[in-house]
Design a protein around this motif. Structure first.
Motif, PDB file in Angstrom:
ATOM      1  N   SER A  28       0.810  -1.221   0.000  1.00 55.15           N
ATOM      2  CA  SER A  28       0.000   0.000   0.000  1.00 55.15           C
ATOM      3  C   SER A  28       0.842   1.269   0.000  1.00 55.15           C
ATOM      4  O   SER A  28       0.304   2.369  -0.150  1.00 55.15           O
ATOM      5  N   MET A  29       2.163   1.143   0.173  1.00 53.03           N
ATOM      6  CA  MET A  29       3.044   2.309   0.288  1.00 53.03           C
ATOM      7  C   MET A  29       3.814   2.569  -1.001  1.00 53.03           C
ATOM      8  O   MET A  29       4.303   1.646  -1.645  1.00 53.03           O
ATOM      9  N   SER A  30       3.962   3.841  -1.342  1.00 53.98           N
ATOM     10  CA  SER A  30       4.886   4.246  -2.396  1.00 53.98           C
ATOM     11  C   SER A  30       6.305   4.262  -1.830  1.00 53.98           C
ATOM     12  O   SER A  30       6.506   4.186  -0.615  1.00 53.98           O
ATOM     13  N   PHE A  31       7.291   4.370  -2.715  1.00 61.43           N
ATOM     14  CA  PHE A  31       8.671   4.484  -2.239  1.00 61.43           C
ATOM     15  C   PHE A  31       8.837   5.743  -1.389  1.00 61.43           C
ATOM     16  O   PHE A  31       9.555   5.725  -0.373  1.00 61.43           O
ATOM     17  N   GLU A  32       8.190   6.833  -1.799  1.00 62.10           N
ATOM     18  CA  GLU A  32       8.307   8.075  -1.028  1.00 62.10           C
ATOM     19  C   GLU A  32       7.760   7.890   0.386  1.00 62.10           C
ATOM     20  O   GLU A  32       8.388   8.302   1.369  1.00 62.10           O
ATOM     21  N   GLU A  33       6.602   7.261   0.499  1.00 66.51           N
ATOM     22  CA  GLU A  33       6.012   7.019   1.817  1.00 66.51           C
ATOM     23  C   GLU A  33       6.862   6.055   2.631  1.00 66.51           C
ATOM     24  O   GLU A  33       7.002   6.209   3.839  1.00 66.51           O
ATOM     25  N   GLY A  34       7.447   5.066   1.961  1.00 68.50           N
ATOM     26  CA  GLY A  34       8.295   4.104   2.663  1.00 68.50           C
ATOM     27  C   GLY A  34       9.515   4.751   3.276  1.00 68.50           C
ATOM     28  O   GLY A  34       9.877   4.468   4.420  1.00 68.50           O
ATOM     29  N   ALA A  35      10.167   5.638   2.527  1.00 65.26           N
ATOM     30  CA  ALA A  35      11.352   6.324   3.052  1.00 65.26           C
ATOM     31  C   ALA A  35      10.994   7.303   4.156  1.00 65.26           C
ATOM     32  O   ALA A  35      11.835   7.633   5.001  1.00 65.26           O
ATOM     33  N   ALA A  36       9.743   7.756   4.162  1.00 64.32           N
ATOM     34  CA  ALA A  36       9.299   8.718   5.178  1.00 64.32           C
ATOM     35  C   ALA A  36       8.856   8.046   6.467  1.00 64.32           C
ATOM     36  O   ALA A  36       8.696   8.713   7.487  1.00 64.32           O
ATOM     37  N   PHE A  37       8.669   6.735   6.441  1.00 63.44           N
ATOM     38  CA  PHE A  37       8.007   6.060   7.555  1.00 63.44           C
ATOM     39  C   PHE A  37       8.893   5.715   8.751  1.00 63.44           C
ATOM     40  O   PHE A  37       8.566   6.081   9.894  1.00 63.44           O
ATOM     41  N   PRO A  38       9.999   4.986   8.604  1.00 62.05           N
ATOM     42  CA  PRO A  38      10.627   4.386   9.793  1.00 62.05           C
ATOM     43  C   PRO A  38      11.202   5.372  10.787  1.00 62.05           C
ATOM     44  O   PRO A  38      11.068   5.176  12.002  1.00 62.05           O
ATOM     45  N   GLY A  39      11.879   6.426  10.330  1.00 70.23           N
ATOM     46  CA  GLY A  39      12.515   7.347  11.272  1.00 70.23           C
ATOM     47  C   GLY A  39      11.531   7.984  12.231  1.00 70.23           C
ATOM     48  O   GLY A  39      11.717   7.938  13.450  1.00 70.23           O
ATOM     49  N   VAL A  40      10.452   8.540  11.698  1.00 74.10           N
ATOM     50  CA  VAL A  40       9.511   9.253  12.562  1.00 74.10           C
ATOM     51  C   VAL A  40       8.628   8.289  13.347  1.00 74.10           C
ATOM     52  O   VAL A  40       8.322   8.518  14.527  1.00 74.10           O
ATOM     53  N   PHE A  41       8.196   7.202  12.710  1.00 70.66           N
ATOM     54  CA  PHE A  41       7.304   6.289  13.415  1.00 70.66           C
ATOM     55  C   PHE A  41       8.040   5.455  14.462  1.00 70.66           C
ATOM     56  O   PHE A  41       7.481   5.152  15.517  1.00 70.66           O
ATOM     57  N   LEU A  42       9.289   5.071  14.201  1.00 74.67           N
ATOM     58  CA  LEU A  42      10.057   4.376  15.239  1.00 74.67           C
ATOM     59  C   LEU A  42      10.335   5.298  16.423  1.00 74.67           C
ATOM     60  O   LEU A  42      10.251   4.887  17.581  1.00 74.67           O
ATOM     61  N   THR A  43      10.666   6.555  16.141  1.00 76.18           N
ATOM     62  CA  THR A  43      10.869   7.531  17.216  1.00 76.18           C
ATOM     63  C   THR A  43       9.598   7.690  18.031  1.00 76.18           C
ATOM     64  O   THR A  43       9.619   7.676  19.275  1.00 76.18           O
ATOM     65  N   ALA A  44       8.473   7.846  17.336  1.00 76.70           N
ATOM     66  CA  ALA A  44       7.198   8.028  18.027  1.00 76.70           C
ATOM     67  C   ALA A  44       6.828   6.789  18.844  1.00 76.70           C
ATOM     68  O   ALA A  44       6.393   6.895  19.996  1.00 76.70           O
ATOM     69  N   TYR A  45       6.991   5.619  18.271  1.00 78.25           N
ATOM     70  CA  TYR A  45       6.612   4.384  18.963  1.00 78.25           C
ATOM     71  C   TYR A  45       7.473   4.179  20.204  1.00 78.25           C
ATOM     72  O   TYR A  45       6.962   3.861  21.286  1.00 78.25           O
ATOM     73  N   TYR A  46       8.779   4.372  20.050  1.00 80.13           N
ATOM     74  CA  TYR A  46       9.667   4.164  21.198  1.00 80.13           C
ATOM     75  C   TYR A  46       9.354   5.160  22.314  1.00 80.13           C
ATOM     76  O   TYR A  46       9.249   4.794  23.489  1.00 80.13           O
ATOM     77  N   GLY A  47       9.203   6.431  21.955  1.00 81.46           N
ATOM     78  CA  GLY A  47       8.957   7.449  22.967  1.00 81.46           C
ATOM     79  C   GLY A  47       7.619   7.305  23.646  1.00 81.46           C
ATOM     80  O   GLY A  47       7.503   7.441  24.868  1.00 81.46           O
ATOM     81  N   LEU A  48       6.580   7.021  22.880  1.00 83.35           N
ATOM     82  CA  LEU A  48       5.233   6.956  23.438  1.00 83.35           C
ATOM     83  C   LEU A  48       4.931   5.606  24.082  1.00 83.35           C
ATOM     84  O   LEU A  48       4.528   5.538  25.250  1.00 83.35           O
TER      85      LEU A  48
END
Length: 345
Positions: free
Chosen positions: A114-134
């Motif tokens: 369901s993800m484009s390459f652009e969305e894929g490159a945008a995903f892990p950094g911010v979502f891993l940071t958010a998941y770990y912190g929250l």
């Protein structure tokens, strides 16, 4: 192959696109032809020479970047889960602004269909940071009240979505009126525009008993009063100090940094016990010895993606050679969602 290199700390002119020989994967490694590379505020700090882990693990010259998406071009021996042609996402401790990247297999994830390459490159950094912190650090219960600073940014927008995915009430804070609707559409229960009204007066109105969790990348500007607005048992999570830097300057203002450092609140353990508050901090670049956790987090978030509880970041794309403009725009504080760089690979 092409790679953005910073030879020494400085402004936007230090971001140089250079040619290098094609890397080769060794045992357990994967060579990725990168289609897109994520851009994070930490990359700007790397360029300016104020990101400590960059000095610890890399030194100069350095290639910024923590995440890419693309296709597998070659695999080393004993790579079991990927083959040539697979579409993937990868995380890396620096080195991500590149057309070709070699990383260990454990740092690679299959790109959701369901993800484009652009969305894929945008995903892990911010979502891993958010998941770990929250989730990993604070373990909020359903209906917990959560305050997210910089809620329209990359990590902030991920935090809003994850908070709603686990059944919490989330209040987002933005710095300009044009970002309010964006955060509302992410699912925030309320949005405080601190450019037009008093942040803490609104916070008290919306959460009169205080916040169970506050997530703060501002630093000195909001830490002290954030602590004072925690509910009993509440926790504040610090993952950045953006307000120490001057917007649009491109270089550190060392006088401002020192002044803000001296004014940054210090939290006494004796007070923490009587206040019943917690202060937590982290930086994912120091946690690459726990990549198994990243795998666990990503798998959970991909499940939520399939269930449409969360969605990929909103993306603004730049060509790799326009990396300096991407940094300028990110540092301006006017962007929303996530920025990525597109390669010609």
């Amino acid at each position: 192959m092409k790679r953005v290199v910073v030879d020494k700390p400085g402004g936007y002119e230090r971001l140089q696109l250079k040619s290098y020989p094609m890397p080769q994967p060794e045992e357990g490694e994967v060579l990725i032809g990168c289609k897109a590379c994520g851009v994070n505020f930490a990359d700007c700090c790397v360029r300016m020479g104020i990101y400590r882990s960059a000095k610890v693990y890399e030194g100069w010259p350095i290639t910024p970047g923590f995440e890419v998406s693309g296709e597998v071009l070659e695999v080393g021996e004993n790579v079991n889960n990927y083959q040539v042609g697979d579409k993937v996402i990868a995380i890396t401790r620096f080195g991500g602004y590149t057309s070709h990247l070699v990383v260990p297999e454990c740092q690679v994830f299959a790109l959701p269909k369901s993800m484009s390459f652009e969305e894929g490159a945008a995903f892990p950094g911010v979502f891993l940071t958010a998941y770990y912190g929250l989730i990993e650090l604070t373990h909020p219960r359903p209906k917990s009240t959560i305050l997210v600073h910089s809620a329209a940014g990359g990590v902030g927008s991920a935090l809003v979505q994850l908070s709603k995915a686990i059944g919490c009430e989330v209040i987002g804070v933005v710095g300009s009126s044009e970002k309010v609707k964006f955060v509302e559409e992410l699912g925030a229960d309320a949005v405080i525009d601190k450019s037009t009204s008093n942040l803490w007066e609104n916070a008290e109105r919306l959460a009169p008993k205080g916040f169970d969790v506050i997530l703060d990348a501002n630093g000195r500007e909001t830490l002290k009063e954030g602590y004072q607005h925690l509910a009993p048992g509440g926790k504040i999570v610090v993952y950045g100090f953006h307000t120490m830097l001057s917007k649009g300057r491109g270089r550190p203002n060392w006088l401002k940094i020192v002044w803000n450092y001296l004014r940054t609140p210090r939290f006494n353990p004796l007070n923490l016990t009587t206040d019943n508050h917690g202060v937590l901090g982290f930086n994912l670049s120091y946690l690459f010895d726990k990549v198994d956790l990243f795998q666990e987090f990503i798998n959970q978030m991909f499940t939520w993606l399939d269930e449409e509880k969360i969605h990929p970041p909103t993306v603004t794309a730049y060509n790799l050679e326009n990396v300096a403009q991407a940094h300028k725009d990110l540092e301006s504080g006017k962007t929303v969602g996530k920025l990525v760089l597109l390669t010609s690979c």
